[in-house]
Scaffold this active site. Structure first.
Site, mmCIF file in Angstrom:
data_model
loop_
_atom_site.group_PDB
_atom_site.id
_atom_site.type_symbol
_atom_site.label_atom_id
_atom_site.label_comp_id
_atom_site.label_asym_id
_atom_site.label_seq_id
_atom_site.Cartn_x
_atom_site.Cartn_y
_atom_site.Cartn_z
ATOM 1 N N ARG A 39 33.903 40.488 43.973
ATOM 2 C CA ARG A 39 32.744 40.964 44.151
ATOM 3 C C ARG A 39 31.609 39.859 44.831
ATOM 4 O O ARG A 39 30.556 40.051 45.803
ATOM 5 C CB ARG A 39 31.893 41.263 43.002
ATOM 6 C CG ARG A 39 32.341 42.795 42.470
ATOM 7 C CD ARG A 39 31.779 43.121 41.157
ATOM 8 N NE ARG A 39 32.098 44.483 41.023
ATOM 9 C CZ ARG A 39 31.989 45.266 40.114
ATOM 10 N NH1 ARG A 39 31.664 44.578 38.762
ATOM 11 N NH2 ARG A 39 32.349 46.418 39.860
ATOM 12 N N GLY A 352 36.676 51.765 39.307
ATOM 13 C CA GLY A 352 37.447 50.368 38.955
ATOM 14 C C GLY A 352 38.960 50.636 38.555
ATOM 15 O O GLY A 352 39.763 49.905 39.167
#
Ligand code: ADP
Ligand code: MG
Length: 395
Positions: A39, A352
């Site tokens: 991220r 996810g």
């Protein structure tokens, strides 16, 4: 005009400006060490773009699910360090996001410099979308950039409220996500096939209701399929079934559109208990052994799903088709991952666990778009207007 046609950082002059960027630095941290920096890496293009164009860059993010607790367990300090290594330049850090120190650090920041603010969730006002808090954050900068696609489905002070006080534009990651999911919105190339799995149907009812109207085929597997199968009258024994959704599932199955487009498993891998070394076997949906539980889709289901996938032109996949974390129940998810990867269709994967499964299957490179946002990608393709995007300035 679509609500997605928004101003981007490429449409504004950032030279000499202080630019406040909402990022998603909600990375896994174990004992002070970042275990996966994906991220952080994914917003480097936006940060570098801004620095190259003469901006002073102030970054803000949430981290972890906790309410208003100002404790150093939740500090973003380790992220500032990692970011500094990745950028190859210093990253200043303030142990708060709105106090005097934060204001001073922001005021002193020069073009080409980077500052990271402390965890936004140290303040309850963030999730409450408190206008005073949003105004406070806005006062640190001249321009606001949202590059946190993963939080765009939530209207928080740093994603929605703040846009009322500053020029608000999208960052490069946000642009990439909107573009990457584009082929499945509006008029997708057909056949458009969606594959939805995961543990619980209750999390994804809105998505299923929307997708059934958009797709040509909706393939359902994973734990959520058990609720549909139970609603269809099969005895699922100890499988994960959401009793309080059975009525909804029964109604849904009785609709013409579901009869036409929905495909459920026809066989399963059932196990005697929920564990890696449990005794297990393939069974058809009408013969789950007494006291056993369904933990994966079976070979016949894989075959029928794969043939639909091979014929698809557009594919959206969210949610593993079995308990892929345990090797004996990963077969269905991996077979579907390989089929999606091999298909010439434009393929989008979000969620996810689904993204982790595709990496584990070793086929991530062959997927057209892997979304960085689970809930946000589900909302996006589930027909919701994402407040974090809607609030940005129109083009
Ligand atoms: P994503 O993160 O991709 O959106 P979800 O969080 O909705 O996916 O679901 C993932 C979880 O679903 C995984 O932990 C997986 O083990 C679980 N799961 C899949 N199939 C089953 C099943 N048959 N029974 C119980 N859990 C399941
Ligand atoms: Mg998940």
């Amino acid at each position: 005009m679509s609500y997605l046609e928004k101003k981007s950082i490429e449409d504004v002059d950032v030279a000499g400006k202080k630019v406040l960027v909402r990022v998603d630095f909600n990375v896994p941290i174990k004992s002070g060490k970042i275990t996966d920096d994906t991220r952080i890496v994914s917003v480097l293009p936006t940060i570098n773009y801004l620095l190259d164009h003469g901006a002073a860059v102030i970054l803000m993010s949430h981290w972890a699910k906790h309410k208003g607790k100002k404790t150093l367990i939740y500090t973003l300090a380790p992220i500032a360090e990692r970011l500094s290594e990745l950028l190859g330049r210093p990253v200043a850090f303030t142990y708060d996001c709105t106090n005097e120190k934060a204001h001073q650090a922001a005021a002193e920041l020069k073009s080409g410099e980077v500052l990271l603010l402390e965890n936004l969730r140290f303040y309850d006002e963030e999730e409450e979308n408190d206008p005073e808090f949003a105004k406070e954050l806005a006062s640190l900068a001249d321009i606001y950039v949202n590059d946190a696609f993963g939080t765009a489905h939530r209207a928080h002070a740093s994603t929605e409220g703040i846009t009322h006080f500053l020029p608000a534009v999208s960052g490069l990651l946000m642009n990439k996500e909107i573009k990457g999911m584009g082929p499945a919105v509006g008029e997708p190339n057909r056949p458009y096939v969606a594959i939805i799995g995961g543990a619980k149907v209750s999390d994804k009812i809105f998505v299923i209701k929307h997708l059934i109207t958009k797709v040509d085929k909706l393939l359902i597997g994973g734990g959520m399929a058990n609720t549909f199968l139970a609603a269809a009258g099969y005895d699922m024994q100890k499988s994960l079934v959401e009793e309080d959704r059975l009525d909804w599932a029964r109604d849904f199955l009785s609709t013409d559109i579901a009869k036409e487009k929905l495909m459920l498993p026809i066989d399963l891998v059932a196990a005697i208990s929920f564990s890696e070394d449990a005794l297990h076997q393939v069974c058809s949906v009408d013969s789950v052994p007494a006291g056993w539980m369904a933990l994966d889709i079976g070979p016949q289901t894989i075959n029928s799903f794969v043939s639909v996938i091979q014929a698809a032109a557009t594919i959206f996949w969210n949610g593993p088709l079995g308990v892929f974390e345990m090797e004996p129940f990963a077969g269905g998810t991996f077979a579907i991952a390989r089929a999606v990867a091999a298909s010439p269709a434009y393929s989008i994967i979000g969620g996810g666990d689904s993204v982790a499964a595709v990496h584990k299957a070793g086929v991530a490179e062959q997927i057209s778009h892997i979304s960085t946002g689970g809930g946000a990608s589900l909302g996006f393709l589930g027909g919701k207007i994402l407040p974090g995007i809607a609030a940005l300035d129109d083009k």
